[in-house]
Design a protein around this motif. Structure first.
Motif, PDB file in Angstrom:
ATOM      1  N   MET A 223       7.541  -1.291   7.931  1.00 52.58           N
ATOM      2  CA  MET A 223       6.655  -1.712   6.856  1.00 52.58           C
ATOM      3  C   MET A 223       7.223  -1.231   5.522  1.00 52.58           C
ATOM      4  O   MET A 223       7.614  -0.088   5.387  1.00 52.58           O
ATOM      5  N   ILE A 224       7.278  -2.136   4.577  1.00 51.08           N
ATOM      6  CA  ILE A 224       7.741  -1.775   3.236  1.00 51.08           C
ATOM      7  C   ILE A 224       6.570  -1.137   2.483  1.00 51.08           C
ATOM      8  O   ILE A 224       5.475  -1.679   2.449  1.00 51.08           O
ATOM      9  N   ARG A 225       6.843   0.033   1.907  1.00 49.06           N
ATOM     10  CA  ARG A 225       5.788   0.719   1.134  1.00 49.06           C
ATOM     11  C   ARG A 225       6.084   0.504  -0.348  1.00 49.06           C
ATOM     12  O   ARG A 225       7.068   1.016  -0.857  1.00 49.06           O
ATOM     13  N   PHE A 226       5.259  -0.262  -0.993  1.00 48.30           N
ATOM     14  CA  PHE A 226       5.438  -0.547  -2.415  1.00 48.30           C
ATOM     15  C   PHE A 226       4.858   0.541  -3.298  1.00 48.30           C
ATOM     16  O   PHE A 226       5.296   0.740  -4.416  1.00 48.30           O
ATOM     17  N   PHE A 227       3.863   1.213  -2.790  1.00 47.40           N
ATOM     18  CA  PHE A 227       3.178   2.243  -3.557  1.00 47.40           C
ATOM     19  C   PHE A 227       2.882   3.419  -2.645  1.00 47.40           C
ATOM     20  O   PHE A 227       2.661   3.232  -1.458  1.00 47.40           O
ATOM     21  N   SER A 228       2.905   4.583  -3.226  1.00 45.73           N
ATOM     22  CA  SER A 228       2.518   5.754  -2.438  1.00 45.73           C
ATOM     23  C   SER A 228       1.175   6.270  -2.972  1.00 45.73           C
ATOM     24  O   SER A 228       0.863   6.066  -4.152  1.00 45.73           O
ATOM     25  N   PRO A 229       0.407   6.909  -2.122  1.00 47.27           N
ATOM     26  CA  PRO A 229      -0.886   7.434  -2.575  1.00 47.27           C
ATOM     27  C   PRO A 229      -0.716   8.393  -3.760  1.00 47.27           C
ATOM     28  O   PRO A 229      -1.558   8.420  -4.657  1.00 47.27           O
ATOM     29  N   GLU A 230       0.415   9.128  -3.777  1.00 49.46           N
ATOM     30  CA  GLU A 230       0.648  10.090  -4.862  1.00 49.46           C
ATOM     31  C   GLU A 230       0.756   9.388  -6.224  1.00 49.46           C
ATOM     32  O   GLU A 230       0.319   9.927  -7.243  1.00 49.46           O
ATOM     33  N   GLU A 231       1.377   8.191  -6.226  1.00 57.61           N
ATOM     34  CA  GLU A 231       1.536   7.452  -7.486  1.00 57.61           C
ATOM     35  C   GLU A 231       0.194   7.018  -8.061  1.00 57.61           C
ATOM     36  O   GLU A 231       0.031   6.915  -9.266  1.00 57.61           O
ATOM     37  N   LEU A 232      -0.715   6.689  -7.174  1.00 58.51           N
ATOM     38  CA  LEU A 232      -1.995   6.121  -7.614  1.00 58.51           C
ATOM     39  C   LEU A 232      -3.109   7.164  -7.672  1.00 58.51           C
ATOM     40  O   LEU A 232      -4.196   6.874  -8.169  1.00 58.51           O
ATOM     41  N   TYR A 233      -2.793   8.365  -7.175  1.00 56.60           N
ATOM     42  CA  TYR A 233      -3.842   9.392  -7.080  1.00 56.60           C
ATOM     43  C   TYR A 233      -4.452   9.700  -8.448  1.00 56.60           C
ATOM     44  O   TYR A 233      -3.732   9.956  -9.414  1.00 56.60           O
ATOM     45  N   GLY A 234      -5.744   9.633  -8.501  1.00 55.14           N
ATOM     46  CA  GLY A 234      -6.470   9.984  -9.716  1.00 55.14           C
ATOM     47  C   GLY A 234      -6.502   8.898 -10.780  1.00 55.14           C
ATOM     48  O   GLY A 234      -7.130   9.080 -11.823  1.00 55.14           O
ATOM     49  N   MET A 235      -5.804   7.780 -10.551  1.00 48.36           N
ATOM     50  CA  MET A 235      -5.804   6.694 -11.540  1.00 48.36           C
ATOM     51  C   MET A 235      -7.124   5.941 -11.481  1.00 48.36           C
ATOM     52  O   MET A 235      -7.607   5.658 -10.393  1.00 48.36           O
ATOM     53  N   PRO A 236      -7.669   5.613 -12.627  1.00 48.63           N
ATOM     54  CA  PRO A 236      -8.838   4.726 -12.600  1.00 48.63           C
ATOM     55  C   PRO A 236      -8.443   3.373 -11.997  1.00 48.63           C
ATOM     56  O   PRO A 236      -7.272   2.975 -12.093  1.00 48.63           O
ATOM     57  N   THR A 237      -9.358   2.703 -11.365  1.00 48.21           N
ATOM     58  CA  THR A 237      -9.088   1.459 -10.643  1.00 48.21           C
ATOM     59  C   THR A 237      -8.335   0.442 -11.499  1.00 48.21           C
ATOM     60  O   THR A 237      -7.347  -0.147 -11.063  1.00 48.21           O
TER      61      THR A 237
END
Ligand code: ZN
Length: 107
Positions: free
Chosen positions: A1-15
């Motif tokens: 599976m290709i991972r385009f985003f990691s949870p760390e990149e998006l962590y805490g970002m508003p939607t």
């Protein structure tokens, strides 16, 4: 599976910000992908090169090289253009083959 985003990149970002971040990354990927061109005949699109017959275009993504097994050459004799001599070529891939002479029984 290709991972385009990691949870760390998006962590805490508003939607809204996370959506913009993800969309920008995907659009960058799309823009960096090469085009292929095609023309439609009936319901079928034939993909090829850019010329006057094209009616459609698409982006190529996730291009991978096909790793081929080396050919297990099988010699056949092919007549030369001079009509007199022959040479050995591989029946499968067409490369010219040379004979390695060795003493009978030798490995
Ligand atoms: Zn071969």
């Amino acid at each position: 599976m290709i991972r385009f985003f990691s949870p760390e990149e998006l962590y805490g970002m508003p939607t809204e910000e996370a959506a913009t971040f993800c969309n920008e990354r995907i659009n960058k990927l799309i823009k960096s992908s090469p085009f292929v061109y095609g023309y439609k005949e009936g319901t079928h699109i034939t993909w090829g090169y850019l010329d006057k017959t094209i009616t459609h275009c698409a982006r190529l993504m996730f291009i991978e090289e096909i790793k081929k097994e080396p050919c297990k050459h099988e010699p056949i004799l092919k007549q030369n253009e001079d009509g007199y001599n022959q040479r050995h070529i591989c029946k499968h891939c067409g490369v010219e083959l040379v004979t390695e002479w060795k003493e009978k029984g030798a490995k």
